[in-house]
Write a protein that holds these residues in place. Structure first.
Motif, PDB file in Angstrom:
ATOM      1  N   LEU A 312       0.965  -1.275   0.039  1.00 23.08           N
ATOM      2  CA  LEU A 312       0.112   0.075  -0.275  1.00 23.08           C
ATOM      3  C   LEU A 312       0.852   1.879   0.197  1.00 23.08           C
ATOM      4  O   LEU A 312       1.318   1.368   1.075  1.00 23.08           O
ATOM      5  CB  LEU A 312      -1.115   0.170   1.408  1.00 23.08           C
ATOM      6  CG  LEU A 312      -1.910  -1.041   1.276  1.00 23.08           C
ATOM      7  CD1 LEU A 312      -2.703  -1.104   2.953  1.00 23.08           C
ATOM      8  CD2 LEU A 312      -2.841  -1.248   0.538  1.00 23.08           C
ATOM      9  N   TRP A 313       1.335   1.372  -0.913  1.00 26.77           N
ATOM     10  CA  TRP A 313       2.157   2.853  -1.288  1.00 26.77           C
ATOM     11  C   TRP A 313       1.569   4.196  -0.958  1.00 26.77           C
ATOM     12  O   TRP A 313       0.088   4.341  -1.295  1.00 26.77           O
ATOM     13  CB  TRP A 313       3.041   2.844  -2.757  1.00 26.77           C
ATOM     14  CG  TRP A 313       3.126   1.493  -3.489  1.00 26.77           C
ATOM     15  CD1 TRP A 313       3.376   0.524  -3.782  1.00 26.77           C
ATOM     16  CD2 TRP A 313       4.481   0.859  -3.098  1.00 26.77           C
ATOM     17  NE1 TRP A 313       3.935  -0.096  -4.419  1.00 26.77           N
ATOM     18  CE2 TRP A 313       5.235   0.496  -3.478  1.00 26.77           C
ATOM     19  CE3 TRP A 313       6.231   2.035  -2.002  1.00 26.77           C
ATOM     20  CZ2 TRP A 313       6.320  -0.390  -2.670  1.00 26.77           C
ATOM     21  CZ3 TRP A 313       6.749   1.855  -1.688  1.00 26.77           C
ATOM     22  CH2 TRP A 313       7.412   0.553  -2.411  1.00 26.77           C
ATOM     23  N   ALA A 314       2.423   5.015  -0.674  1.00 24.07           N
ATOM     24  CA  ALA A 314       1.393   6.254  -0.343  1.00 24.07           C
ATOM     25  C   ALA A 314       1.893   7.059  -1.563  1.00 24.07           C
ATOM     26  O   ALA A 314       2.129   6.921  -2.381  1.00 24.07           O
ATOM     27  CB  ALA A 314       1.987   7.240   0.620  1.00 24.07           C
ATOM     28  N   SER A 315       0.294   7.842  -1.576  1.00 25.53           N
ATOM     29  CA  SER A 315       0.141   8.099  -3.051  1.00 25.53           C
ATOM     30  C   SER A 315       0.980  10.149  -3.082  1.00 25.53           C
ATOM     31  O   SER A 315       0.851  10.018  -1.897  1.00 25.53           O
ATOM     32  CB  SER A 315      -1.805   8.434  -3.401  1.00 25.53           C
ATOM     33  OG  SER A 315      -1.891   9.147  -2.159  1.00 25.53           O
ATOM     34  N   VAL A 316       0.412  10.299  -4.048  1.00 26.50           N
ATOM     35  CA  VAL A 316       0.865  11.962  -4.090  1.00 26.50           C
ATOM     36  C   VAL A 316       0.014  12.821  -3.176  1.00 26.50           C
ATOM     37  O   VAL A 316      -1.495  12.589  -4.013  1.00 26.50           O
ATOM     38  CB  VAL A 316       1.549  12.316  -5.051  1.00 26.50           C
ATOM     39  CG1 VAL A 316       1.628  14.040  -5.197  1.00 26.50           C
ATOM     40  CG2 VAL A 316       2.444  11.602  -6.307  1.00 26.50           C
ATOM     41  N   LYS A 317       0.779  13.503  -2.250  1.00 27.35           N
ATOM     42  CA  LYS A 317      -0.040  14.653  -1.710  1.00 27.35           C
ATOM     43  C   LYS A 317      -1.384  15.123  -2.689  1.00 27.35           C
ATOM     44  O   LYS A 317      -0.109  15.705  -4.126  1.00 27.35           O
ATOM     45  CB  LYS A 317       0.965  15.510  -1.041  1.00 27.35           C
ATOM     46  CG  LYS A 317       0.378  16.618  -0.433  1.00 27.35           C
ATOM     47  CD  LYS A 317       0.998  17.506   0.397  1.00 27.35           C
ATOM     48  CE  LYS A 317       2.238  16.770   1.265  1.00 27.35           C
ATOM     49  NZ  LYS A 317       1.405  16.719   2.465  1.00 27.35           N
ATOM     50  N   SER A 318      -2.493  15.194  -2.020  1.00 33.73           N
ATOM     51  CA  SER A 318      -3.191  15.812  -3.187  1.00 33.73           C
ATOM     52  C   SER A 318      -3.032  17.232  -3.585  1.00 33.73           C
ATOM     53  O   SER A 318      -2.264  18.336  -2.000  1.00 33.73           O
ATOM     54  CB  SER A 318      -5.095  15.798  -2.161  1.00 33.73           C
ATOM     55  OG  SER A 318      -4.498  16.318  -0.943  1.00 33.73           O
ATOM     56  N   SER A 319      -4.090  18.295  -4.035  1.00 33.86           N
ATOM     57  CA  SER A 319      -2.959  19.369  -4.332  1.00 33.86           C
ATOM     58  C   SER A 319      -3.970  20.577  -3.755  1.00 33.86           C
ATOM     59  O   SER A 319      -3.889  22.108  -2.808  1.00 33.86           O
ATOM     60  CB  SER A 319      -3.808  20.101  -5.457  1.00 33.86           C
ATOM     61  OG  SER A 319      -5.940  19.542  -6.247  1.00 33.86           O
ATOM     62  N   GLU A 320      -5.404  19.591  -2.177  1.00 33.75           N
ATOM     63  CA  GLU A 320      -6.107  20.338  -1.680  1.00 33.75           C
ATOM     64  C   GLU A 320      -5.444  20.545  -0.496  1.00 33.75           C
ATOM     65  O   GLU A 320      -5.133  21.341   0.083  1.00 33.75           O
ATOM     66  CB  GLU A 320      -7.508  19.594  -1.501  1.00 33.75           C
ATOM     67  CG  GLU A 320      -8.610  19.581  -2.646  1.00 33.75           C
ATOM     68  CD  GLU A 320      -8.462  18.754  -3.600  1.00 33.75           C
ATOM     69  OE1 GLU A 320      -7.386  18.074  -3.591  1.00 33.75           O
ATOM     70  OE2 GLU A 320      -9.121  18.450  -4.352  1.00 33.75           O
TER      71      GLU A 320
END
Length: 427
Positions: A312-320
């Motif tokens: 379960l990789w960390a996703s790229v930080k959201s723009s919000e």
């Protein structure tokens, strides 16, 4: 006659921009208003000062106190302009300015009064009410903000803090029982890395490596093809840089930063697995048992299906979330946002974490730009709620990242002990 109307107009413009959802432009408009009124007060103060020096003060009824008052007003409004533009310390600056101008105005009015009745006239009372009332309101807001922050850190996070502190005590005791001093060695290695770092590297810069010529060499096409095709690729011309290699320019576009983070995330995953394989690191995985899916930490193996299907990789930080962090912490400076792309490696012991840090330091493709060792006994965990790990900000500099123009993108790699990570997952 000039400063007040300009300030009023800028206030209305700021309100309209705020209602239109352009908060940053509203702050700039308000800052311009304060700047204009500051300039008019400085010019007035300079005129009065010149008159006093020339000996004309008595002729035009100007006292040294009056001249000093105008200088103080000018400094106060200039300070308000700066803080409004930066959108930081606004409450503190406004409180200081209202208190200063109110008491200076009242003091001046009292000194030039010839009787007690004039000293307590409606003009003096109005001046005090006009300046001191907002100042007291701002003071109450500052006090409320301070105690709210203290209450949250002391009470709301109290259970987390106790949990993490208990975990840390067990880690320290186990390190003492083992007698190998891994925590001390880890602290020393972290310090050795830190003293070699350049603080200016811990920013997001435009790429200086990617050029149209290098892309053409990689694809076997010519410059004419690059000029015609590259602008057609979505986000490519905006997210990449074609500047000269000698230039060192901060990134100013969040869109550009997010595109680079998406590209680098693939390479950070690959590098994380390499480090985990060397140091017996683990990742958060999904475990499917019938219809039930649970999560846990599992040591990484060379089995390709591990990372592809289960991790379960960390996703790229959201723009919000990125925008929220820019507004709250970084004064809207995009180049200071260093964790859009991040991953975590989990270890079952401090010795494995120490091995991972040594491997990262020795890796020629990794450039460390910042290190924060929260596994040091001297580290104050007041702001982290007791949580501890080791955080690295790194650049991955390979031939592939250079060709893509993301070799300067700073990402975050967290090295965490499983005893802490498991508690974090539970919460």
């Amino acid at each position: 006659c000039v400063g007040i109307p300009c300030f009023s107009i800028s206030s209305y413009v700021s309100c309209l921009l705020g209602l239109a959802g352009r908060g940053r432009m509203g702050a700039v408009a308000m800052s311009v208003g304060y700047l204009l009124i500051s300039l008019t007060q400085f010019s007035w103060a300079l005129q009065n000062t010149v008159a006093l020096i020339s000996g004309l003060g008595d002729t035009i009824s100007i006292s040294p106190l009056h001249a000093w008052t105008q200088w103080i007003y000018g400094v106060g409004t200039l300070l308000s302009s700066i803080t409004m533009y930066r959108e930081k310390y606004i409450f503190e600056a406004m409180f200081f300015c209202f208190m200063l101008t109110g008491f200076v105005s009242a003091y001046e009015s009292v000194l030039i009064s010839v009787s007690i009745e004039q000293a307590i006239s409606m003009e003096v009372i109005f001046t005090l009410v006009w300046s001191v009332s907002p100042a007291l309101t701002l003071l109450l807001l500052l006090i409320a903000r301070y105690f709210t922050s203290r209450w949250v850190l002391t009470n709301f996070l109290a259970e987390d803090r106790r949990c993490y502190d208990d975990v840390w005590k067990k880690v320290v005791v186990q390190d003492q029982v083992d007698g190998n001093g891994i925590l001390s060695s880890l602290a020393q290695l972290s310090e050795d890395i830190r003293v070699t770092l350049n603080a200016t590297d811990a920013r997001q810069y435009l790429s200086t490596q990617i050029t149209k010529t290098r892309i053409c060499n990689a694809t076997g096409r010519n410059i004419a093809w690059a000029n015609s095709q590259l602008p057609l690729i979505p986000n490519f011309s905006h997210s990449m840089s074609f500047k000269m290699p000698s230039e060192r320019v901060f990134i100013s576009s969040l869109d550009q930063l997010m595109e680079q983070a998406k590209g680098l995330n693939i390479f950070l995953k690959q590098k994380s697995t390499e480090i985990a394989l060397i140091s017996d690191g683990s990742f958060l995985v999904a475990r499917v048992n019938g219809r039930k899916t649970t999560t846990g930490f599992e040591r990484y193996t060379s089995d390709s299906s591990f990372a592809r299907n289960r991790c379960l990789w960390a996703s790229v930080k959201s723009s919000e979330r990125s925008i929220e962090k820019l507004l709250r912490s970084y004064d809207c400076d995009v180049s200071r946002l260093l964790d859009c792309c991040r991953q975590t490696i989990v270890f079952d012991s401090p010795s494995n974490l120490y091995s991972a840090l040594k491997a990262i330091r020795a890796d020629k493709e990794i450039k460390i730009v910042r290190i924060k060792n929260m596994l040091d006994e001297k580290f104050d965990t007041w702001r982290t709620g007791g949580f501890r790990n080791l955080v690295l900000n790194i650049c991955i500099q390979t031939a592939e990242t250079s060709m893509l123009g993301i070799e300067r993108h700073v990402c975050e790699l967290q090295l965490t002990l499983e005893v802490f990570a498991s508690k974090l997952v539970r919460y």
